[in-house]
Design a protein around this motif. Structure first.
Motif, PDB file in Angstrom:
ATOM      1  N   SER A 137       0.651  -1.173  -0.336  1.00  0.00           N
ATOM      2  CA  SER A 137       0.082   0.093   0.319  1.00  0.00           C
ATOM      3  C   SER A 137       1.083   1.280   0.073  1.00  0.00           C
ATOM      4  O   SER A 137       0.308   2.093  -0.819  1.00  0.00           O
ATOM      5  N   THR A 138       2.266   1.675   0.963  1.00  0.00           N
ATOM      6  CA  THR A 138       2.711   2.032   0.859  1.00  0.00           C
ATOM      7  C   THR A 138       3.210   3.054  -0.368  1.00  0.00           C
ATOM      8  O   THR A 138       3.660   4.039  -0.533  1.00  0.00           O
ATOM      9  N   ASN A 139       3.800   1.733  -1.035  1.00  0.00           N
ATOM     10  CA  ASN A 139       4.983   1.501  -2.178  1.00  0.00           C
ATOM     11  C   ASN A 139       3.210   2.649  -3.742  1.00  0.00           C
ATOM     12  O   ASN A 139       3.509   3.619  -3.924  1.00  0.00           O
ATOM     13  N   ARG A 140       2.795   1.885  -3.343  1.00  0.00           N
ATOM     14  CA  ARG A 140       1.688   2.854  -3.932  1.00  0.00           C
ATOM     15  C   ARG A 140       1.539   3.776  -3.602  1.00  0.00           C
ATOM     16  O   ARG A 140       1.309   5.023  -4.880  1.00  0.00           O
ATOM     17  N   GLY A 141       1.557   4.518  -2.799  1.00  0.00           N
ATOM     18  CA  GLY A 141       1.174   5.940  -2.661  1.00  0.00           C
ATOM     19  C   GLY A 141       2.470   6.598  -3.093  1.00  0.00           C
ATOM     20  O   GLY A 141       2.600   8.038  -3.226  1.00  0.00           O
ATOM     21  N   CYS A 142       3.562   6.062  -3.013  1.00  0.00           N
ATOM     22  CA  CYS A 142       4.818   6.700  -3.402  1.00  0.00           C
ATOM     23  C   CYS A 142       5.008   6.695  -4.734  1.00  0.00           C
ATOM     24  O   CYS A 142       5.142   7.455  -5.839  1.00  0.00           O
ATOM     25  N   LYS A 143       4.457   5.798  -5.719  1.00  0.00           N
ATOM     26  CA  LYS A 143       3.767   5.725  -7.613  1.00  0.00           C
ATOM     27  C   LYS A 143       2.966   6.694  -7.490  1.00  0.00           C
ATOM     28  O   LYS A 143       3.421   7.491  -8.123  1.00  0.00           O
ATOM     29  N   ALA A 144       1.987   6.558  -6.667  1.00  0.00           N
ATOM     30  CA  ALA A 144       1.605   8.139  -7.112  1.00  0.00           C
ATOM     31  C   ALA A 144       2.048   9.871  -6.589  1.00  0.00           C
ATOM     32  O   ALA A 144       1.306  10.683  -7.424  1.00  0.00           O
TER      33      ALA A 144
ATOM     34  N   ARG B  11      -7.599   9.105  -9.940  1.00  0.00           N
ATOM     35  CA  ARG B  11      -8.385   7.981 -11.068  1.00  0.00           C
ATOM     36  C   ARG B  11      -7.296   6.845 -11.215  1.00  0.00           C
ATOM     37  O   ARG B  11      -8.593   5.714 -10.391  1.00  0.00           O
ATOM     38  N   LYS B  12      -6.363   6.816 -11.500  1.00  0.00           N
ATOM     39  CA  LYS B  12      -5.906   5.460 -12.077  1.00  0.00           C
ATOM     40  C   LYS B  12      -5.395   4.875 -11.012  1.00  0.00           C
ATOM     41  O   LYS B  12      -5.215   4.050 -11.448  1.00  0.00           O
ATOM     42  N   VAL B  13      -4.217   5.872 -10.577  1.00  0.00           N
ATOM     43  CA  VAL B  13      -3.734   4.864  -9.779  1.00  0.00           C
ATOM     44  C   VAL B  13      -3.928   4.233  -8.079  1.00  0.00           C
ATOM     45  O   VAL B  13      -4.153   3.607  -7.492  1.00  0.00           O
ATOM     46  N   LEU B  14      -4.658   6.034  -7.795  1.00  0.00           N
ATOM     47  CA  LEU B  14      -5.246   4.973  -6.489  1.00  0.00           C
ATOM     48  C   LEU B  14      -7.207   5.010  -6.381  1.00  0.00           C
ATOM     49  O   LEU B  14      -7.602   4.250  -5.706  1.00  0.00           O
ATOM     50  N   LYS B  15      -7.081   4.885  -7.223  1.00  0.00           N
ATOM     51  CA  LYS B  15      -8.831   4.412  -8.492  1.00  0.00           C
ATOM     52  C   LYS B  15      -9.715   4.865  -6.893  1.00  0.00           C
ATOM     53  O   LYS B  15     -10.370   4.477  -6.971  1.00  0.00           O
ATOM     54  N   THR B  16      -9.554   5.853  -7.155  1.00  0.00           N
ATOM     55  CA  THR B  16     -10.911   7.135  -5.942  1.00  0.00           C
ATOM     56  C   THR B  16     -11.187   8.609  -6.910  1.00  0.00           C
ATOM     57  O   THR B  16     -10.222   8.742  -7.771  1.00  0.00           O
TER      58      THR B  16
ATOM     59  N   LEU C 213      -1.587   8.285   1.751  1.00  0.00           N
ATOM     60  CA  LEU C 213      -2.283   8.768   0.289  1.00  0.00           C
ATOM     61  C   LEU C 213      -3.048   7.090  -0.017  1.00  0.00           C
ATOM     62  O   LEU C 213      -4.673   6.770  -0.115  1.00  0.00           O
ATOM     63  N   SER C 214      -2.145   6.006   0.135  1.00  0.00           N
ATOM     64  CA  SER C 214      -3.172   4.954   0.030  1.00  0.00           C
ATOM     65  C   SER C 214      -4.099   4.143   0.755  1.00  0.00           C
ATOM     66  O   SER C 214      -4.981   4.267  -0.059  1.00  0.00           O
ATOM     67  N   LEU C 215      -3.468   4.737   1.856  1.00  0.00           N
ATOM     68  CA  LEU C 215      -5.451   3.848   3.111  1.00  0.00           C
ATOM     69  C   LEU C 215      -6.549   4.784   2.735  1.00  0.00           C
ATOM     70  O   LEU C 215      -7.352   4.079   2.734  1.00  0.00           O
TER      71      LEU C 215
END
Length: 388
Positions: free
Chosen positions: A67-74, A220-225, A352-354
């Protein structure tokens, strides 16, 4: 084996061999009987202040690193985050008792007088090359005085350093205040390893704010919201919900998750997660509602890059990965300050991710997929050894 005989309990899952016990004796752990293995994952690259960091996280919670990795990507796709150090001040506050409230007040006036600061600073500073007194803030309770000493501590977390400085000042004060009774070098007005409003308001250790503007299409595309869903949830959960709970410094989704994981990986004191996780997360729609401005403000991150567990091989390797191993020879204190800004940046990514997973209704599904296992780890390990 002796412990197993004494207790009648098996320690077969606790490894003993393969650890350098000489590296911990007298400074990290007494009476060791083994060591606990915690897996380390990497989240990143985290782009903060124009530099990329692969951040080590030691955890047994599934989903946390992913999850944290997804936030880093965003954050990375949106141009990175900016992390700013606001304050650098470790604190110690002894409890001093007098025969009257008048005498306690006399010492308070003396300690807080600008005319006396240089004299007190000279006494405080003489026990360390790096410990430098910044200010003294006092509180009284009847005839008891709690002077809170704040100082810079170089690349060390600095509890021992500030305690030595405080002791120097107390010894100096006995000449003019012979009736002063030092009940304890720590009187909990510091305040260390416990929830305290003073750390939230005044700060302790490193005070950091980290911000980023996340592009709408990344949301929208990475965080899906959506931006609107995130801002509404942040207000009602992190701000209003936390206020309803009477939270103290907990106006966030899960800052302590990230702080603890990084602390464990880098040899920092996990008990100081209590105050280091003080955090308020803010989210606001910007650029006509298209993008998301997000920030975390953390007033009391307590970190160091020398001393304690930071010297152990595994933890030292994680600090080296971040480029903050040991003391900074050219600019003392720079490594610890940098580590604090990285911690805040990683918390920003985690928040961000959570929050996005919550806004999109993905939390339960993700944890069922990554945080639950039907594998018998001990049997799997035994079978692996048997087949090798």
């Amino acid at each position: 084996e002796a412990l197993q005989r004494m207790t009648g309990k098996s320690l077969s899952g606790l490894p003993l061999e393969g650890f350098d016990y000489q590296s911990i004796l007298g400074q990290c752990c007494e009476m060791p009987v083994g060591y606990v293995q915690i897996p380390v994952g990497i989240a990143g690259p985290l782009l903060v202040n124009g530099r990329e960091y692969s951040v080590p996280m030691a955890t047994t919670e599934g989903c946390l690193v992913a999850s944290t990795n997804r936030g880093c990507k965003a954050i990375h796709l949106s141009g990175g985050a900016t992390s700013i150090l606001l304050k650098d001040q470790m604190t110690r506050a002894p409890v001093l008792s007098f025969g009257s409230a008048r005498r306690a007040a006399d010492l308070m006036f003396y300690l807080e007088s600008p005319a006396n600061f240089e004299t007190l600073a000279a006494e405080f500073n003489r026990s360390s090359r790096f410990g430098r007194l910044q200010k003294i803030k006092c509180a009284t309770a009847g005839k008891n005085l709690y002077p809170r000493f704040s100082c810079s501590t170089g690349d060390a977390m600095g509890m021992n350093m500030v305690s030595k400085g405080v002791q120097n000042v107390l010894d100096f004060l006995r000449k003019d205040f012979p009736d002063m009774n030092v009940l304890g070098i720590s009187g909990n007005f510091c305040s260390d390893k416990k929830p305290a409003a003073i750390n939230w308001i005044e700060g302790r250790g490193k005070s950091v704010v980290c911000e980023a503007t996340i592009k709408g299409d990344v949301v929208r595309k990475v965080l899906k919201t959506s931006v609107s869903a995130l801002t509404e949830l942040n207000m009602l959960k992190n701000l209003v919900g936390s206020a309803m709970a009477g939270s103290l410094g907990g106006f966030n989704a899960h800052a302590s998750n990230i702080v603890t994981a990084v602390f464990l990986a880098t040899g920092l004191d996990p008990a100081q997660n209590v105050e280091s996780s003080n955090c308020i997360t803010m989210m606001e729609a910007v650029n006509n509602g298209e993008d998301l401005h997000v920030s975390v403000t953390m007033p009391s991150i307590e970190v160091g890059t020398i001393g304690g567990g930071t010297q152990l091989p595994s933890q030292s390797a994680c600090l080296n990965l971040l480029g903050v191993k040991g003391s900074n020879k050219d600019l003392p204190g720079a490594n610890a300050k940098l580590l604090a800004t990285i911690v805040a940046g990683q918390v920003l990514a985690g928040e961000l991710s959570l929050m996005s997973a919550l806004a999109a209704g993905q939390l339960v599904k993700s944890h069922m997929k990554y945080n639950r296992s039907n594998k018998d780890i001990l049997n799997a390990t035994a079978n692996a050894k048997a087949s090798s």
